[in-house]
Motif scaffolding. Structure first.
Motif, PDB file in Angstrom:
ATOM      1  N   ALA A  34       0.804  -1.223   0.000  1.00 51.25           N
ATOM      2  CA  ALA A  34       0.000   0.000   0.000  1.00 51.25           C
ATOM      3  C   ALA A  34       0.835   1.272   0.000  1.00 51.25           C
ATOM      4  O   ALA A  34       0.274   2.366   0.092  1.00 51.25           O
ATOM      5  CB  ALA A  34      -0.945  -0.003   1.196  1.00 51.25           C
ATOM      6  N   ALA A  35       2.139   1.177  -0.085  1.00 47.57           N
ATOM      7  CA  ALA A  35       2.985   2.377  -0.088  1.00 47.57           C
ATOM      8  C   ALA A  35       2.522   3.314  -1.201  1.00 47.57           C
ATOM      9  O   ALA A  35       2.395   2.907  -2.354  1.00 47.57           O
ATOM     10  CB  ALA A  35       4.440   1.987  -0.302  1.00 47.57           C
ATOM     11  N   PRO A  36       2.252   4.581  -0.877  1.00 50.58           N
ATOM     12  CA  PRO A  36       1.778   5.526  -1.895  1.00 50.58           C
ATOM     13  C   PRO A  36       2.836   5.768  -2.979  1.00 50.58           C
ATOM     14  O   PRO A  36       4.009   6.012  -2.686  1.00 50.58           O
ATOM     15  CB  PRO A  36       1.516   6.812  -1.100  1.00 50.58           C
ATOM     16  CG  PRO A  36       1.368   6.370   0.325  1.00 50.58           C
ATOM     17  CD  PRO A  36       2.268   5.173   0.465  1.00 50.58           C
ATOM     18  N   PHE A  55       6.844   3.161 -15.052  1.00 51.74           N
ATOM     19  CA  PHE A  55       6.017   2.084 -14.490  1.00 51.74           C
ATOM     20  C   PHE A  55       4.557   2.533 -14.534  1.00 51.74           C
ATOM     21  O   PHE A  55       4.078   3.194 -13.606  1.00 51.74           O
ATOM     22  CB  PHE A  55       6.442   1.775 -13.046  1.00 51.74           C
ATOM     23  CG  PHE A  55       7.916   1.511 -12.912  1.00 51.74           C
ATOM     24  CD1 PHE A  55       8.475   0.329 -13.382  1.00 51.74           C
ATOM     25  CD2 PHE A  55       8.757   2.455 -12.336  1.00 51.74           C
ATOM     26  CE1 PHE A  55       9.834   0.088 -13.271  1.00 51.74           C
ATOM     27  CE2 PHE A  55      10.115   2.228 -12.221  1.00 51.74           C
ATOM     28  CZ  PHE A  55      10.659   1.041 -12.695  1.00 51.74           C
ATOM     29  N   PRO A  56       3.839   2.183 -15.599  1.00 49.60           N
ATOM     30  CA  PRO A  56       2.480   2.704 -15.764  1.00 49.60           C
ATOM     31  C   PRO A  56       1.478   2.201 -14.724  1.00 49.60           C
ATOM     32  O   PRO A  56       0.422   2.801 -14.550  1.00 49.60           O
ATOM     33  CB  PRO A  56       2.089   2.257 -17.171  1.00 49.60           C
ATOM     34  CG  PRO A  56       3.050   1.194 -17.552  1.00 49.60           C
ATOM     35  CD  PRO A  56       4.281   1.397 -16.745  1.00 49.60           C
ATOM     36  N   THR A  57       1.808   1.108 -14.023  1.00 50.37           N
ATOM     37  CA  THR A  57       0.917   0.580 -12.994  1.00 50.37           C
ATOM     38  C   THR A  57       1.741   0.186 -11.771  1.00 50.37           C
ATOM     39  O   THR A  57       2.957  -0.007 -11.852  1.00 50.37           O
ATOM     40  CB  THR A  57       0.171  -0.679 -13.481  1.00 50.37           C
ATOM     41  OG1 THR A  57       1.129  -1.721 -13.712  1.00 50.37           O
ATOM     42  CG2 THR A  57      -0.627  -0.414 -14.758  1.00 50.37           C
ATOM     43  N   ARG A  58       1.049   0.047 -10.653  1.00 53.06           N
ATOM     44  CA  ARG A  58       1.700  -0.449  -9.431  1.00 53.06           C
ATOM     45  C   ARG A  58       2.293  -1.839  -9.694  1.00 53.06           C
ATOM     46  O   ARG A  58       3.388  -2.144  -9.245  1.00 53.06           O
ATOM     47  CB  ARG A  58       0.694  -0.495  -8.280  1.00 53.06           C
ATOM     48  CG  ARG A  58       1.295  -1.008  -6.977  1.00 53.06           C
ATOM     49  CD  ARG A  58       0.281  -0.983  -5.850  1.00 53.06           C
ATOM     50  NE  ARG A  58      -0.115   0.364  -5.513  1.00 53.06           N
ATOM     51  CZ  ARG A  58       0.509   1.141  -4.638  1.00 53.06           C
ATOM     52  NH1 ARG A  58       1.572   0.694  -3.995  1.00 53.06           N
ATOM     53  NH2 ARG A  58       0.090   2.365  -4.395  1.00 53.06           N
ATOM     54  N   GLU A  59       1.556  -2.670 -10.423  1.00 47.07           N
ATOM     55  CA  GLU A  59       2.055  -4.012 -10.729  1.00 47.07           C
ATOM     56  C   GLU A  59       3.355  -3.959 -11.515  1.00 47.07           C
ATOM     57  O   GLU A  59       4.261  -4.759 -11.279  1.00 47.07           O
ATOM     58  CB  GLU A  59       0.998  -4.825 -11.489  1.00 47.07           C
ATOM     59  CG  GLU A  59      -0.133  -5.306 -10.609  1.00 47.07           C
ATOM     60  CD  GLU A  59      -1.144  -6.138 -11.363  1.00 47.07           C
ATOM     61  OE1 GLU A  59      -1.121  -6.168 -12.614  1.00 47.07           O
ATOM     62  OE2 GLU A  59      -1.963  -6.778 -10.685  1.00 47.07           O
ATOM     63  N   ALA A  60       3.467  -3.030 -12.463  1.00 46.52           N
ATOM     64  CA  ALA A  60       4.701  -2.904 -13.242  1.00 46.52           C
ATOM     65  C   ALA A  60       5.868  -2.525 -12.337  1.00 46.52           C
ATOM     66  O   ALA A  60       6.983  -3.035 -12.499  1.00 46.52           O
ATOM     67  CB  ALA A  60       4.521  -1.871 -14.355  1.00 46.52           C
ATOM     68  N   LEU A  61       5.612  -1.652 -11.378  1.00 44.07           N
ATOM     69  CA  LEU A  61       6.662  -1.254 -10.436  1.00 44.07           C
ATOM     70  C   LEU A  61       7.056  -2.428  -9.538  1.00 44.07           C
ATOM     71  O   LEU A  61       8.247  -2.700  -9.345  1.00 44.07           O
ATOM     72  CB  LEU A  61       6.191  -0.063  -9.601  1.00 44.07           C
ATOM     73  CG  LEU A  61       7.171   0.476  -8.558  1.00 44.07           C
ATOM     74  CD1 LEU A  61       8.489   0.908  -9.206  1.00 44.07           C
ATOM     75  CD2 LEU A  61       6.535   1.647  -7.797  1.00 44.07           C
ATOM     76  N   VAL A  62       6.079  -3.128  -9.009  1.00 42.11           N
ATOM     77  CA  VAL A  62       6.359  -4.287  -8.162  1.00 42.11           C
ATOM     78  C   VAL A  62       7.130  -5.344  -8.944  1.00 42.11           C
ATOM     79  O   VAL A  62       8.105  -5.920  -8.449  1.00 42.11           O
ATOM     80  CB  VAL A  62       5.049  -4.867  -7.578  1.00 42.11           C
ATOM     81  CG1 VAL A  62       5.259  -6.254  -6.999  1.00 42.11           C
ATOM     82  CG2 VAL A  62       4.490  -3.922  -6.513  1.00 42.11           C
TER      83      VAL A  62
END
Length: 196
Positions: A34-36, A55-62
């Motif tokens: 949940a880190a902003p 990173f267009p999405t949180r998933e891409a960053l993760v």
């Protein structure tokens, strides 16, 4: 827009991507999934638009953080083996692997949903970790420091068990003691009493 892997990034874009990945690893380890994203961008010293360009999405960053961490934990094996005796190198690597597990734990919900949806590639983590451990075991057997009759996959299973057992009810100190105990079982009789 995601970064095209066939087009090399400019030096400044590479630095931004590396800073974003490192800031995200730190945030996911300490805060969790949940880190902003705004806080991650700020910690990396870039704007939120730069984060989304990479990173267009949180998933891409993760996914990028997980891949970078897995690469780092497996890539450090040769340097450790060059600098240290194999048994000491393996124990130092166990600490690095613990940091990888902590980062993974912070991203687990996003990783699981991404793996289930097929939006994050299912990595060959266990095989890569076992291969890294196999390098330590082979070097240790050659140096007469580690037993030659141990399967790398068994050590991987032991490490996973230690980190699962200490994730919620244990402590970092307990994990350290269990890692020391695992290493003691891997050492040859001549080195079993060797200090960490």
């Amino acid at each position: 827009m995601s970064t095209n892997s066939t087009t090399p990034l400019r030096a400044d874009a590479q630095r931004n991507r590396a800073r974003l990945t490192e800031a995200a690893r730190s945030a996911f380890t300490s805060i969790g999934d949940a880190a902003p994203l705004e806080d991650i961008a700020r910690a990396a010293g870039v704007g939120i638009g730069t984060l989304y360009r990479h990173f267009p999405t949180r998933e891409a960053l993760v996914d990028a953080v997980y891949a970078a961490e897995l690469d780092a934990v497996t890539a450090c094996v040769p340097e450790l083996l060059h600098d240290l005796p194999a048994d000491v190198a393996l124990r130092a690597w166990m600490d690095r692997y613990a940091a990888f597990v902590a980062a993974k734990r912070g991203m687990l919900d996003t990783l699981r949903s991404g793996w289930a949806a097929g939006t994050i590639a299912t990595p060959d983590t266990r095989a890569r970790i076992s291969q890294a451990i196999g390098e330590f075991l082979a070097a240790g057997a050659q140096q007469g420091l580690l037993r030659a009759d141990v399967a790398a996959e068994d050590v991987t299973a032991g490490l996973v068990g230690i980190f699962l057992a200490t994730a919620t009810i244990g402590s970092p100190e307990q994990a350290d003691r269990l890692l020391d105990l695992l290493l003691a079982g891997l050492r040859t009789h001549a080195t079993a009493a060797a200090p960490r």
